[in-house]
Design a protein around this motif. Structure first.
Motif, PDB file in Angstrom:
ATOM      1  N   ASP A   1      -0.350  12.915  42.142  1.00 25.39           N
ATOM      2  CA  ASP A   1      -1.546  13.652  42.012  1.00 25.39           C
ATOM      3  C   ASP A   1      -1.653  14.286  40.556  1.00 25.39           C
ATOM      4  N   TYR A   2      -0.513  14.200  39.709  1.00 25.97           N
ATOM      5  CA  TYR A   2      -0.690  14.550  38.340  1.00 25.97           C
ATOM      6  C   TYR A   2       0.656  14.086  37.491  1.00 25.97           C
ATOM      7  N   ILE A   3       0.385  14.222  36.296  1.00 27.04           N
ATOM      8  CA  ILE A   3       1.501  13.486  35.613  1.00 27.04           C
ATOM      9  C   ILE A   3       1.657  14.403  34.116  1.00 27.04           C
ATOM     10  N   ASN A   4       2.839  14.346  33.740  1.00 25.74           N
ATOM     11  CA  ASN A   4       3.158  15.013  32.369  1.00 25.74           C
ATOM     12  C   ASN A   4       3.611  13.741  31.459  1.00 25.74           C
ATOM     13  N   TYR A   5       2.550  13.724  30.556  1.00 23.23           N
ATOM     14  CA  TYR A   5       2.720  12.082  29.680  1.00 23.23           C
ATOM     15  C   TYR A   5       3.122  12.535  28.335  1.00 23.23           C
ATOM     16  N   LEU A   6       3.907  11.575  28.070  1.00 23.46           N
ATOM     17  CA  LEU A   6       4.379  11.623  26.755  1.00 23.46           C
ATOM     18  C   LEU A   6       4.283  10.321  26.103  1.00 23.46           C
ATOM     19  N   ASP A   7       3.488  10.316  24.893  1.00 23.47           N
ATOM     20  CA  ASP A   7       3.123   8.978  24.175  1.00 23.47           C
ATOM     21  C   ASP A   7       4.349   8.934  23.170  1.00 23.47           C
TER      22      ASP A   7
ATOM     23  N   ASN B   1      -0.417  17.219  30.110  1.00 29.01           N
ATOM     24  CA  ASN B   1      -0.534  17.445  31.563  1.00 29.01           C
ATOM     25  C   ASN B   1      -2.091  16.954  32.194  1.00 29.01           C
ATOM     26  N   LEU B   2      -1.717  15.756  32.850  1.00 32.10           N
ATOM     27  CA  LEU B   2      -3.184  15.308  33.401  1.00 32.10           C
ATOM     28  C   LEU B   2      -3.201  15.277  34.836  1.00 32.10           C
ATOM     29  N   ILE B   3      -4.540  15.486  35.546  1.00 34.75           N
ATOM     30  CA  ILE B   3      -4.529  15.651  37.102  1.00 34.75           C
ATOM     31  C   ILE B   3      -5.311  14.347  37.366  1.00 34.75           C
TER      32      ILE B   3
ATOM     33  N   PHE C   1      -5.872   8.878  33.580  1.00 37.89           N
ATOM     34  CA  PHE C   1      -4.548   8.416  32.978  1.00 37.89           C
ATOM     35  C   PHE C   1      -4.525   7.525  32.080  1.00 37.89           C
ATOM     36  N   PRO C   2      -3.814   7.403  30.913  1.00 36.83           N
ATOM     37  CA  PRO C   2      -3.815   6.358  29.886  1.00 36.83           C
ATOM     38  C   PRO C   2      -3.310   5.015  30.581  1.00 36.83           C
ATOM     39  N   SER C   3      -3.687   4.002  30.190  1.00 32.54           N
ATOM     40  CA  SER C   3      -3.339   2.693  30.856  1.00 32.54           C
ATOM     41  C   SER C   3      -1.621   2.421  30.446  1.00 32.54           C
ATOM     42  N   ARG C   4      -1.113   3.014  29.345  1.00 33.84           N
ATOM     43  CA  ARG C   4       0.067   2.928  29.279  1.00 33.84           C
ATOM     44  C   ARG C   4       0.769   3.888  29.770  1.00 33.84           C
ATOM     45  N   ALA C   5       0.482   4.885  30.391  1.00 38.23           N
ATOM     46  CA  ALA C   5       1.166   5.924  31.295  1.00 38.23           C
ATOM     47  C   ALA C   5       1.823   5.431  32.539  1.00 38.23           C
TER      48      ALA C   5
END
Length: 184
Positions: free
Chosen positions: A26-32, A46-48, A54-58
């Motif tokens: 449902d959501y992610i906490n994304y670190l690039d 924080n992406l919902i 969502f970035p394709s690399r996430a």
């Protein structure tokens, strides 16, 4: 103190788990890759799902004590150890994730070993010689590393604690210096 040689791919699972496009949370906490340098995180997004794209690399999942190492331009030192991940922390596929599978290896010690300057320089040389448009590594370049480590895990932990304490003191000094320079 006795040492032994270990090959990373024999003591770690590389890129253990990924999220799939048909099974997204449902959501992610994304670190690039650009948001962490020498284990210091600048930003986690924080992406919902359904609201944010969502970035394709996430895609790469992390767990307690996952080591992340950017496969792009190693000299920029975009690496860290995720000691206590927040829920649904996902990192970029620009990282190779290392999850220790050998109980005789201390994660923090391994982190310090693979991020020491001589290893970073070695990996940077490999990346620079890759036939791509920018210096990059393959996960196998990290997996094929052979390191000499203390056989005793307690010794590994003692060494890692000293290095961690030094990092904390350096961070404190940097913070003090920043505050002093703001006053002037």
């Amino acid at each position: 103190m006795s040492n032994r040689n270990v090959t990373i791919k024999k003591i770690c699972k590389l890129n253990r788990e990924t999220i799939r496009s048909n099974n997204q949370p449902d959501y992610i906490n994304y670190l690039d890759t650009g948001n962490i340098t020498r284990n210091k995180i600048d930003e986690i997004k924080n992406l919902i799902n359904g609201i944010d794209k969502f970035p394709s690399r996430a895609q790469r999942k992390v767990q307690k004590n996952t080591i992340i190492y950017s496969t792009v331009r190693p000299e920029q030192e975009h690496f860290g150890i995720i000691e206590n991940p927040i829920e649904n922390l996902i990192v970029s596929t620009g990282f190779t994730t290392l999850d220790i599978i050998d109980e005789t290896i201390d994660a923090k010690y391994l982190y310090y070993s693979i991020t020491n300057k001589s290893i970073t320089d070695y990996l940077n040389t490999i990346a620079a010689n890759n036939v791509t448009s920018y210096p990059s590594l393959n996960p196998s370049d990290i997996g094929d590393l052979i390191l000499q480590i203390p056989s005793n895990k307690i010794e590994q932990q003692k060494i890692a604690k000293v290095l961690s304490d030094l990092d904390a003191k350096i961070e404190l000094n940097n913070s003090i210096n920043d505050n002093l320079s703001k006053r002037n």
